[in-house]
Design a protein around this motif. Structure first.
Motif, PDB file in Angstrom:
ATOM      1  N   SER A   1      52.200  -7.477  57.987  1.00 35.17           N
ATOM      2  CA  SER A   1      51.436  -6.230  58.072  1.00 35.17           C
ATOM      3  C   SER A   1      50.212  -6.324  58.974  1.00 35.17           C
ATOM      4  O   SER A   1      49.485  -5.340  59.141  1.00 35.17           O
ATOM      5  N   GLU A   2      49.989  -7.480  59.575  1.00 34.91           N
ATOM      6  CA  GLU A   2      48.834  -7.685  60.459  1.00 34.91           C
ATOM      7  C   GLU A   2      48.838  -6.640  61.578  1.00 34.91           C
ATOM      8  O   GLU A   2      49.836  -6.457  62.278  1.00 34.91           O
ATOM      9  N   GLY A   3      47.731  -5.923  61.713  1.00 25.17           N
ATOM     10  CA  GLY A   3      47.606  -4.931  62.780  1.00 25.17           C
ATOM     11  C   GLY A   3      47.958  -3.518  62.380  1.00 25.17           C
ATOM     12  O   GLY A   3      47.702  -2.576  63.139  1.00 25.17           O
ATOM     13  N   LEU A   4      48.542  -3.329  61.196  1.00 26.47           N
ATOM     14  CA  LEU A   4      48.877  -1.983  60.737  1.00 26.47           C
ATOM     15  C   LEU A   4      47.631  -1.312  60.168  1.00 26.47           C
ATOM     16  O   LEU A   4      46.816  -1.954  59.515  1.00 26.47           O
ATOM     17  N   ASN A   5      47.500  -0.018  60.392  1.00 23.42           N
ATOM     18  CA  ASN A   5      46.302   0.694  59.936  1.00 23.42           C
ATOM     19  C   ASN A   5      46.662   2.103  59.498  1.00 23.42           C
ATOM     20  O   ASN A   5      47.510   2.762  60.097  1.00 23.42           O
ATOM     21  N   VAL A   6      46.010   2.533  58.432  1.00 25.20           N
ATOM     22  CA  VAL A   6      46.288   3.846  57.853  1.00 25.20           C
ATOM     23  C   VAL A   6      46.056   4.980  58.846  1.00 25.20           C
ATOM     24  O   VAL A   6      46.698   6.045  58.763  1.00 25.20           O
ATOM     25  N   ASP A   7      45.159   4.792  59.814  1.00 24.83           N
ATOM     26  CA  ASP A   7      44.806   5.862  60.747  1.00 24.83           C
ATOM     27  C   ASP A   7      45.689   5.878  61.996  1.00 24.83           C
ATOM     28  O   ASP A   7      45.505   6.743  62.859  1.00 24.83           O
ATOM     29  N   GLN A   8      46.618   4.950  62.115  1.00 27.45           N
ATOM     30  CA  GLN A   8      47.522   4.963  63.262  1.00 27.45           C
ATOM     31  C   GLN A   8      48.468   6.163  63.199  1.00 27.45           C
ATOM     32  O   GLN A   8      48.879   6.587  62.113  1.00 27.45           O
ATOM     33  N   THR A   9      48.824   6.687  64.349  1.00 23.52           N
ATOM     34  CA  THR A   9      49.859   7.711  64.390  1.00 23.52           C
ATOM     35  C   THR A   9      51.195   7.075  64.017  1.00 23.52           C
ATOM     36  O   THR A   9      51.325   5.842  63.998  1.00 23.52           O
TER      37      THR A   9
ATOM     38  N   LEU B   1      44.908  -3.430  50.977  1.00 24.64           N
ATOM     39  CA  LEU B   1      44.482  -2.084  51.379  1.00 24.64           C
ATOM     40  C   LEU B   1      43.339  -2.140  52.390  1.00 24.64           C
ATOM     41  O   LEU B   1      43.311  -1.363  53.347  1.00 24.64           O
ATOM     42  N   LYS B   2      42.409  -3.065  52.183  1.00 21.45           N
ATOM     43  CA  LYS B   2      41.284  -3.196  53.114  1.00 21.45           C
ATOM     44  C   LYS B   2      41.787  -3.571  54.503  1.00 21.45           C
ATOM     45  O   LYS B   2      41.322  -3.033  55.519  1.00 21.45           O
ATOM     46  N   ASN B   3      42.742  -4.510  54.561  1.00 20.02           N
ATOM     47  CA  ASN B   3      43.309  -4.899  55.850  1.00 20.02           C
ATOM     48  C   ASN B   3      44.028  -3.726  56.518  1.00 20.02           C
ATOM     49  O   ASN B   3      44.145  -3.676  57.743  1.00 20.02           O
ATOM     50  N   TYR B   4      44.472  -2.792  55.694  1.00 12.70           N
ATOM     51  CA  TYR B   4      45.182  -1.604  56.178  1.00 12.70           C
ATOM     52  C   TYR B   4      44.210  -0.470  56.545  1.00 12.70           C
ATOM     53  O   TYR B   4      44.613   0.555  57.060  1.00 12.70           O
ATOM     54  N   GLY B   5      42.921  -0.707  56.271  1.00 13.95           N
ATOM     55  CA  GLY B   5      41.906   0.276  56.634  1.00 13.95           C
ATOM     56  C   GLY B   5      41.454   1.171  55.510  1.00 13.95           C
ATOM     57  O   GLY B   5      40.769   2.178  55.740  1.00 13.95           O
ATOM     58  N   ILE B   6      41.815   0.806  54.260  1.00 14.37           N
ATOM     59  CA  ILE B   6      41.407   1.602  53.099  1.00 14.37           C
ATOM     60  C   ILE B   6      40.443   0.772  52.257  1.00 14.37           C
ATOM     61  O   ILE B   6      40.843  -0.208  51.617  1.00 14.37           O
ATOM     62  N   ASN B   7      39.172   1.141  52.259  1.00 14.58           N
ATOM     63  CA  ASN B   7      38.166   0.408  51.503  1.00 14.58           C
ATOM     64  C   ASN B   7      38.163   0.823  50.029  1.00 14.58           C
ATOM     65  O   ASN B   7      38.727   1.869  49.653  1.00 14.58           O
ATOM     66  N   GLU B   8      37.493   0.035  49.203  1.00 10.59           N
ATOM     67  CA  GLU B   8      37.517   0.263  47.753  1.00 10.59           C
ATOM     68  C   GLU B   8      36.833   1.574  47.359  1.00 10.59           C
ATOM     69  O   GLU B   8      37.061   2.069  46.250  1.00 10.59           O
ATOM     70  N   ASP B   9      36.010   2.136  48.220  1.00  8.86           N
ATOM     71  CA  ASP B   9      35.375   3.408  47.873  1.00  8.86           C
ATOM     72  C   ASP B   9      36.347   4.592  47.972  1.00  8.86           C
ATOM     73  O   ASP B   9      35.999   5.725  47.630  1.00  8.86           O
ATOM     74  N   ARG B  10      37.578   4.331  48.414  1.00  8.26           N
ATOM     75  CA  ARG B  10      38.590   5.379  48.519  1.00  8.26           C
ATOM     76  C   ARG B  10      39.358   5.591  47.210  1.00  8.26           C
ATOM     77  O   ARG B  10      40.173   6.513  47.105  1.00  8.26           O
ATOM     78  N   TYR B  11      39.139   4.716  46.230  1.00  5.52           N
ATOM     79  CA  TYR B  11      39.831   4.854  44.941  1.00  5.52           C
ATOM     80  C   TYR B  11      38.920   4.340  43.835  1.00  5.52           C
ATOM     81  O   TYR B  11      38.044   3.505  44.065  1.00  5.52           O
ATOM     82  N   SER B  12      39.129   4.861  42.612  1.00  4.25           N
ATOM     83  CA  SER B  12      38.269   4.477  41.497  1.00  4.25           C
ATOM     84  C   SER B  12      39.040   3.965  40.292  1.00  4.25           C
ATOM     85  O   SER B  12      38.442   3.446  39.353  1.00  4.25           O
TER      86      SER B  12
ATOM     87  N   GLU C   1      52.043   4.201  49.014  1.00  4.81           N
ATOM     88  CA  GLU C   1      52.144   4.981  50.252  1.00  4.81           C
ATOM     89  C   GLU C   1      52.241   4.054  51.465  1.00  4.81           C
ATOM     90  O   GLU C   1      53.007   4.314  52.397  1.00  4.81           O
ATOM     91  N   MET C   2      51.468   2.970  51.443  1.00  6.94           N
ATOM     92  CA  MET C   2      51.528   2.007  52.544  1.00  6.94           C
ATOM     93  C   MET C   2      52.902   1.345  52.605  1.00  6.94           C
ATOM     94  O   MET C   2      53.520   1.250  53.684  1.00  6.94           O
ATOM     95  N   ARG C   3      53.409   0.902  51.448  1.00  5.13           N
ATOM     96  CA  ARG C   3      54.726   0.251  51.421  1.00  5.13           C
ATOM     97  C   ARG C   3      55.825   1.226  51.821  1.00  5.13           C
ATOM     98  O   ARG C   3      56.770   0.851  52.523  1.00  5.13           O
TER      99      ARG C   3
END
Length: 295
Positions: free
Chosen positions: A266-274, A30-41, A52-54
């Motif tokens: 998945s290298e280079g993929l990011n949650v904020d990409q269009t 998730l971090k490599n995808y742009g989602i840090n641990e503070d986004r979930y608890s 959602e990423m998959r």
């Protein structure tokens, strides 16, 4: 066993997409995808995000059977749905991609230069559920760090023991005795491991079919004799920490070996990409990995 899937796995061109990050590796994915641990608890929130990423990867227009033979799923993903279908059914019925399930529960502590698999409680039940959900095969990982003959024998014994049980349940096991790419004696690890693999292959029942997922060898074509064994459907390669570019370059020099990449895919993929940016990046990754797999 689905005979159409077996034929495709045996004869088709393409590679295996490894989408099986589990509890321990999901935060990094998730971090490599742009989602840090503070986004979930909670774990549930974490697994929702990784699903959602998959789902975004699997439903992408670039993720097709033209280049991809199969996808490896985590157990949690197997139980979830994409567009109202169980994930395995979506993969095969909509995409024409073979579903495979990761069944191991992680690695035990290092001993004799290796890290075997932890026990897999409830394996019989998991295999039964996998068959109900139309899973073709399974994957399980252990790691070899040093050229210790006793430790390597232990790893291969464990892989084949559990693999035979999986085959008897009607699924195709992928045995994954990974060799650490940073091992100072990687080539010797490969030599010892292959000899142990060949001993077990010689003792398998005639109708047993298996696959291997291995680190890309230092010597080009090193596993060609394993590929020719009648029990072996396919030998696939993990990226093992190499960048996608280096993994592809090494893979392309080993005829018959195809990719089963996770992080490199998945290298280079990011949650904020269009949607367009995401698909173009994934399409480029798939194209490069596919071309390295068919050379």
């Amino acid at each position: 066993m689905n005979q159409d899937q077996l034929k495709r796995m045996s004869e088709g061109k393409g590679f295996i997409a490894a989408l099986d990050q589990s509890g321990g590796s999901t935060p990094k994915a998730l971090k490599n995808y742009g989602i840090n641990e503070d986004r979930y608890s909670t774990d549930e929130e974490m697994f929702n995000l990784v699903h959602e990423m998959r789902t975004r990867i699997i439903t992408s227009p670039s993720f097709t059977s033209q280049h991809i033979l199969a996808a490896i799923l985590f157990e949690n993903t197997m139980e979830r749905r994409i567009d109202d279908r169980l994930t395995a059914d979506y993969l095969w019925e909509v995409k024409g991609i073979i579903p495979i399930l990761k069944v191991d529960k992680g690695l035990a502590e290092e001993e004799d230069g290796v890290r075997p698999m932890k026990p897999i409680p409830g394996l019989d039940d998991l295999l039964a559920r996998a068959k109900e959900r139309h899973i073709f095969g399974t994957k399980m990982r252990s790691v070899i760090k040093k050229a210790n003959p006793e430790g390597i024998k232990k790893i291969i014994d464990q892989q084949f023991e559990i693999g035979l049980k999986i085959a008897q349940a009607g699924l195709v096991p992928i045995l994954e005795p990974e060799i650490d790419i940073y091992s100072s004696d990687k080539a010797e690890c490969e030599r010892i491991m292959k000899e142990e693999m060949k001993k077990h292959l010689a003792e398998l029942p005639q109708d047993t079919r298996i696959m291997f997922k291995l680190s890309i060898p230092d010597k080009h074509g090193f596993y060609s004799d394993i590929m020719e064994d009648p029990h072996v459907i396919r030998v696939v390669a993990l990226s093992g920490g190499y960048s996608r570019q280096e993994a592809n370059e090494r893979l392309s020099r080993s005829p018959g070996l195809i990719a089963s990449f996770s992080r490199a895919l998945s290298e280079g993929l990011n949650v904020d990409q269009t949607a367009g940016e995401f698909d173009r990046m994934l399409a480029q990754s798939i194209k490069e990995i596919y071309e390295a797999s068919i050379t």
